[in-house]
Design a protein around this motif. Structure first.
Motif, PDB file in Angstrom:
ATOM      1  N   LYS A 150       0.831  -1.196   0.000  1.00 12.34           N
ATOM      2  CA  LYS A 150       0.000   0.000   0.000  1.00 12.34           C
ATOM      3  C   LYS A 150       0.865   1.245   0.000  1.00 12.34           C
ATOM      4  N   HIS A 151       0.603   2.140  -0.947  1.00  6.05           N
ATOM      5  CA  HIS A 151       1.337   3.402  -1.038  1.00  6.05           C
ATOM      6  C   HIS A 151       0.479   4.512  -0.443  1.00  6.05           C
ATOM      7  N   LEU A 152       0.953   5.085   0.636  1.00  2.16           N
ATOM      8  CA  LEU A 152       0.237   6.180   1.280  1.00  2.16           C
ATOM      9  C   LEU A 152       0.567   7.501   0.581  1.00  2.16           C
ATOM     10  N   PRO A 153      -0.320   8.491   0.672  1.00  6.41           N
ATOM     11  CA  PRO A 153      -0.067   9.782   0.027  1.00  6.41           C
ATOM     12  C   PRO A 153       0.892  10.656   0.829  1.00  6.41           C
ATOM     13  N   ILE A 154       2.013  10.055   1.249  1.00  4.83           N
ATOM     14  CA  ILE A 154       3.086  10.773   1.920  1.00  4.83           C
ATOM     15  C   ILE A 154       4.395  10.293   1.307  1.00  4.83           C
ATOM     16  N   PRO A 155       5.473  11.053   1.400  1.00  2.29           N
ATOM     17  CA  PRO A 155       6.704  10.635   0.727  1.00  2.29           C
ATOM     18  C   PRO A 155       7.405   9.455   1.387  1.00  2.29           C
ATOM     19  N   HIS A 156       7.338   9.328   2.729  1.00  4.29           N
ATOM     20  CA  HIS A 156       8.106   8.291   3.410  1.00  4.29           C
ATOM     21  C   HIS A 156       7.301   7.678   4.562  1.00  4.29           C
ATOM     22  N   VAL A 157       7.506   6.378   4.758  1.00  2.00           N
ATOM     23  CA  VAL A 157       7.008   5.675   5.942  1.00  2.00           C
ATOM     24  C   VAL A 157       8.231   5.070   6.627  1.00  2.00           C
ATOM     25  N   ALA A 158       8.394   5.346   7.917  1.00  4.14           N
ATOM     26  CA  ALA A 158       9.543   4.824   8.646  1.00  4.14           C
ATOM     27  C   ALA A 158       9.514   3.296   8.646  1.00  4.14           C
ATOM     28  N   PRO A 159      10.671   2.614   8.512  1.00  8.29           N
ATOM     29  CA  PRO A 159      10.689   1.140   8.479  1.00  8.29           C
ATOM     30  C   PRO A 159      10.001   0.496   9.668  1.00  8.29           C
ATOM     31  N   VAL A 160      10.106   1.104  10.856  1.00  9.96           N
ATOM     32  CA  VAL A 160       9.477   0.516  12.032  1.00  9.96           C
ATOM     33  C   VAL A 160       7.965   0.528  11.929  1.00  9.96           C
ATOM     34  N   GLU A 161       7.411   1.387  11.064  1.00  9.09           N
ATOM     35  CA  GLU A 161       5.969   1.477  10.869  1.00  9.09           C
ATOM     36  C   GLU A 161       5.523   0.837   9.559  1.00  9.09           C
ATOM     37  N   ARG A 162       6.427   0.076   8.948  1.00  4.51           N
ATOM     38  CA  ARG A 162       6.177  -0.465   7.617  1.00  4.51           C
ATOM     39  C   ARG A 162       5.014  -1.465   7.592  1.00  4.51           C
ATOM     40  N   PHE A 163       5.008  -2.431   8.525  1.00  6.83           N
ATOM     41  CA  PHE A 163       4.086  -3.558   8.417  1.00  6.83           C
ATOM     42  C   PHE A 163       2.948  -3.479   9.443  1.00  6.83           C
ATOM     43  N   LEU A 164       1.744  -3.796   8.974  1.00  6.42           N
ATOM     44  CA  LEU A 164       0.577  -3.982   9.832  1.00  6.42           C
ATOM     45  C   LEU A 164       0.150  -5.446   9.721  1.00  6.42           C
ATOM     46  N   PHE A 165      -0.135  -6.095  10.867  1.00  4.39           N
ATOM     47  CA  PHE A 165      -0.508  -7.501  10.867  1.00  4.39           C
ATOM     48  C   PHE A 165      -1.865  -7.704  11.528  1.00  4.39           C
ATOM     49  N   ARG A 166      -2.482  -8.811  11.170  1.00  5.55           N
ATOM     50  CA  ARG A 166      -3.738  -9.236  11.792  1.00  5.55           C
ATOM     51  C   ARG A 166      -3.840 -10.748  11.653  1.00  5.55           C
ATOM     52  N   GLN A 167      -4.240 -11.404  12.724  1.00  4.30           N
ATOM     53  CA  GLN A 167      -4.447 -12.858  12.687  1.00  4.30           C
ATOM     54  C   GLN A 167      -5.681 -13.163  11.851  1.00  4.30           C
ATOM     55  N   VAL A 168      -5.596 -14.171  10.977  1.00  2.00           N
ATOM     56  CA  VAL A 168      -6.735 -14.615  10.166  1.00  2.00           C
ATOM     57  C   VAL A 168      -7.110 -16.019  10.614  1.00  2.00           C
ATOM     58  N   GLY A 169      -8.315 -16.160  11.196  1.00  2.00           N
ATOM     59  CA  GLY A 169      -8.759 -17.455  11.667  1.00  2.00           C
ATOM     60  C   GLY A 169      -8.071 -17.854  12.963  1.00  2.00           C
ATOM     61  N   PRO A 170      -8.250 -19.107  13.379  1.00  2.00           N
ATOM     62  CA  PRO A 170      -7.638 -19.584  14.630  1.00  2.00           C
ATOM     63  C   PRO A 170      -6.114 -19.559  14.550  1.00  2.00           C
ATOM     64  N   ARG A 171      -5.479 -19.531  15.712  1.00  2.00           N
ATOM     65  CA  ARG A 171      -4.021 -19.455  15.756  1.00  2.00           C
ATOM     66  C   ARG A 171      -3.375 -20.641  15.045  1.00  2.00           C
ATOM     67  N   GLU A 172      -3.968 -21.856  15.190  1.00  2.00           N
ATOM     68  CA  GLU A 172      -3.334 -23.035  14.607  1.00  2.00           C
ATOM     69  C   GLU A 172      -3.265 -22.992  13.081  1.00  2.00           C
ATOM     70  N   HIS A 173      -4.062 -22.111  12.457  1.00  2.00           N
ATOM     71  CA  HIS A 173      -3.988 -21.973  10.993  1.00  2.00           C
ATOM     72  C   HIS A 173      -2.713 -21.279  10.547  1.00  2.00           C
ATOM     73  N   ARG A 174      -2.128 -20.492  11.432  1.00  2.00           N
ATOM     74  CA  ARG A 174      -0.929 -19.698  11.106  1.00  2.00           C
ATOM     75  C   ARG A 174      -1.108 -18.920   9.810  1.00  2.00           C
ATOM     76  N   MET A 175      -2.244 -18.239   9.696  1.00  2.00           N
ATOM     77  CA  MET A 175      -2.550 -17.392   8.538  1.00  2.00           C
ATOM     78  C   MET A 175      -2.709 -15.956   9.026  1.00  2.00           C
ATOM     79  N   PHE A 176      -2.156 -15.031   8.263  1.00  2.00           N
ATOM     80  CA  PHE A 176      -2.104 -13.646   8.702  1.00  2.00           C
ATOM     81  C   PHE A 176      -2.437 -12.702   7.550  1.00  2.00           C
TER      82      PHE A 176
END
Length: 762
Positions: free
Chosen positions: A597-623
């Protein structure tokens, strides 16, 4: 310090504005339903030249001379001669034109750009798309619905309000967000400005090189116009051929050459003033402008098309802002560029007061005999540098358009490790080079090229004025009187100049319109299908809570390794996933639904690069994972990207354990926090499980990573109009098949890529 933690935060904590205080009252640790970024560490990213000592500032000011002033600095080669294509009819007309040039230089580049527009930067970046992205960050005016509340949490996203005119700003924001016509209009003038900058980048090499080379006729008068053109063509070919190396490779030679050029033209100007007519200093009196129009009437108005050429390249100051800072540009403009070009124009005018018949070749005719050859050589080099600077600016602006989904997926090569904005686009460079050579061969003279050039310049000026006015009202919240004066003064000046240039539409002025129409059609076609394709995917997503049923329905087995399925969606399961389950009922042991995803700003700091969310139960290991980039950020190469992604995933799993239900009480871990203290987090004995999951990820990573992408074939619905079928089925399909593929843009290795074909009807 107020903290925002990945997937959880403390409600009521005051993180905005200038006070830095916080309010923590009976807060509860609470899970977020949507993707939420790791904003614990607020980035303090510094842009090139954002801070530093005076010595550093002066060094940047010196470098800016070579990179952004080549075009406006070489305009004395052709500005006055283009203003008098039929010769000087009255000696006093020279003073009128000089006065026009002086006040045009003062009002447009100095007052408008150097002291106002440069402050409308988007976290250090400038240009028409930077203005558009700045506006879209404060009002939801983008046509594609991929804006999330979490995006506003990244450290570069916000901007502090500069005044208290909140009511008017809110009214304007509401109007922009509620009107589809306003959104389309804003987008249209933005891509028009981009198209005109591209035209500027095409015409600058043609007019600059041709003007410089034509000086040789002073020493070799037997050369014909055709021969001058064919001498210019190899220089243009060489100029566009070396673009692949980037301005950084020769950047340190730019500033000295252009500085020598400015010293030469200033010295020649002083010489001509002293020797011929120092009385031209009277042109600072604006009454000479009034007398000029009174004396020449319509012809004086038409001549403005030549006068405006004295400020060609001004937009480059704004477009290349990311390389420097505002103070550096202000210092270099006011101490080097402005005095030099003003003295040069004064010297040319003083010479023409005695020799008005030399107006067609005024620059080289006014050079003292001993200085001719050094000046000629430096003029050629300066013309090349002027072209280089405009091309770099054009590439930078176009790369921002690409990042915002407004241009086909072409390859963008970053040519400098020091200057993030310096990029090279091979396909575009080839087309611009070919167009520049064709223009030079076809038009042959700088007069006709100047007619086309002026239209590009003034159109971009006008678009910048309109977008900056919106920034003043919406973001800066300036007083209405100030905004009104800015808009009226500069839009009126630019309208007068544009009306003059349009009188020469048939004599070459049509060229930028044709060029811009083609480029705008390409950009609008791509963006139209891109938006509709996104809406189609959004309307057909599989809800995240149905993923377990989907896996059971197709009896899906888990295979070793890590799978990354790419999609434009930032929510839900993309339509291509069920199709993949039908064809190949297997899923990797660790599976991520990836969105770039490209935000309408010139830079995103590397520490803020990734957003995660669990998909389904933990045993699925899908994100679900969203990797966010600014439009000036460079995508990492595959190996670095995979390593960084997996490390952040492991951090997410560890943080996610903080929300696990207490196994002994079955209660959610919630606490009351006192003022000034952070809520402690306990893992309730889950540490071993977390470590095992992290080890599993490392093990699966070693077994290999497979990239999966949907190969979407977009077609118009059977009930669509003929125009829509032509646009979607032919134009868009041609662009998609003949330009760089997505996996190359994302630096995905071919031996790790699996494509899944799917057809969308829009």
């Amino acid at each position: 310090m107020c903290r925002n933690l990945e997937l959880y935060f403390f409600f009521g904590c005051g993180c905005g504005g200038g006070g830095g205080g916080r309010r923590v009252q009976q807060q509860r640790l609470k899970r977020q339903d949507s993707l939420y970024g790791d904003a614990e560490k607020v980035s303090n990213t510094k842009y090139h030249g954002s801070e530093g000592s005076w010595s550093r500032l002066l060094h940047l000011a010196f470098q800016s001379v070579g990179i952004i002033y080549g075009d406006v600095g070489t305009s004395p080669l052709y500005a006055i001669s283009s203003t008098f294509p039929d010769g000087v009819k009255n000696p006093d007309d020279l003073l009128g034109v000089l006065s026009l040039i002086l006040y045009t230089l003062i009002l447009i580049p100095m007052v408008k750009y150097v002291f106002i527009v440069l402050y409308a930067d988007d976290n250090g970046d400038g240009g028409t798309f930077a203005l558009y992205s700045l506006i879209s960050r404060h009002a939801k005016v983008r046509l594609i619905p991929n804006q999330q509340d979490e995006d506003a949490m990244v450290s570069n996203y916000g901007i502090e309000a500069r005044s208290s005119q909140l009511r008017r700003a809110q009214w304007l924001k509401q109007k922009l967000e509620s009107s589809k016509a306003a959104k389309i209009g804003l987008f249209t003038i933005t891509i028009l400005g981009t198209s005109m900058v591209m035209g500027d980048g095409t015409l600058t090499p043609a007019i600059s090189v041709l003007s410089a080379v034509s000086g040789i006729k002073e020493k070799v008068p037997s050369l014909t116009e055709t021969q001058v053109v064919w001498i210019s063509v190899p220089i243009l070919f060489a100029l566009f051929s070396v673009q692949r190396y980037g301005t950084d490779k020769v950047g340190y030679s730019f500033a000295p050459i252009i500085t020598v050029w400015f010293v030469l033209i200033a010295g020649i100007g002083i010489y001509n003033l002293v020797v011929h007519d120092i009385g031209v200093l009277r042109a600072f009196n604006p009454m000479y402008i009034v007398d000029y129009f009174r004396r020449n009437g319509k012809d004086g108005w038409v001549s403005l098309g030549g006068v405006i050429l004295c400020v060609t390249g001004t937009e480059g100051m704004f477009a290349d802002l990311s390389h420097f800072n505002i103070k550096a540009i202000q210092i270099s403009f006011n101490t080097i560029l402005f005095p030099s070009v003003v003295l040069c124009y004064m010297g040319q005018t003083a010479y023409l007061r005695k020799f008005p018949e030399d107006v067609a070749d005024i620059f080289f005719r006014s050079i003292p005999a001993l200085m001719f050859w050094p000046t000629f050589v430096i003029a050629i080099l300066s013309a090349i540098i002027a072209s280089q600077a405009m091309l770099s600016g054009a590439f930078a602006i176009l790369s921002k358009a690409l990042s915002l989904g407004c241009f086909p997926s072409v390859q963008v090569i970053h040519t400098s490790n020091s200057y993030e904005g310096q990029v090279y686009i091979p396909e575009v460079n080839f087309l611009m080079g070919l167009a520049s050579i064709i223009v030079t061969i076809t038009f042959r003279t700088t007069t006709e090229i100047g007619n086309a050039y002026g239209i590009c310049v003034v159109t971009v000026f006008s678009i910048t004025t309109h977008l900056t006015t919106i920034v003043m009202l919406l973001i800066w919240k300036k007083k209405f009187v100030f905004v009104f004066l800015f808009y009226i003064v500069f839009s009126s000046i630019e309208l007068i100049y544009l009306s003059s240039i349009l009188t020469k539409f048939v004599q070459g002025g049509y060229l930028p319109f044709c060029f811009s129409l083609v480029l705008m059609a390409l950009m609008m076609t791509w963006h139209y299908v891109h938006v509709n394709k996104y809406w189609y995917e959004l309307d057909h997503i599989v809800p995240t809570d149905e993923v377990t049923a989907l896996l059971k329905k197709h009896d899906v087995r888990r295979i070793p390794g890590v799978g990354l399925l790419y999609s434009d969606l930032v929510q839900g399961i993309p339509l291509v996933f069920p199709r993949l389950m039908q064809k190949i009922p297997s899923v990797h042991s660790v599976f991520l639904f990836m969105s770039i995803k490209h935000l309408p700003i010139p830079h995103v700091a590397p520490v803020e690069r990734f957003l995660f969310r669990q998909v389904g139960p933990r045993e699925h290991r899908m994100f679900r994972c969203v990797a966010r980039y600014g439009y000036s950020d460079m995508l990492e190469e595959s190996g670095l990207f995979k390593g960084f992604l997996m490390e952040r995933l492991k951090m997410f799993i560890q943080d996610e354990a903080a929300f696990e239900t207490n196994p002994t009480t079955g209660a959610t871990n919630t606490q009351t926090c006192s003022e000034g203290s952070a809520c402690p987090i306990t893992f309730d004995g889950n540490s071993d499980l977390v470590e095992k999951e992290k080890q599993l990820i490392d093990m699966e990573m070693e077994r290999g990573v497979v990239y999966l992408m949907g190969e979407a074939n977009v077609i118009a619905a059977p009930t669509s109009s003929i125009v829509k079928k032509i646009v979607v089925d032919y134009v868009y399909t041609f662009l998609r098949k003949n330009l760089t593929e997505g996996e190359k843009t994302l630096s995905i290795p071919k031996d790790e890529l699996l494509k899944v074909g799917i057809t969308y009807e829009i």
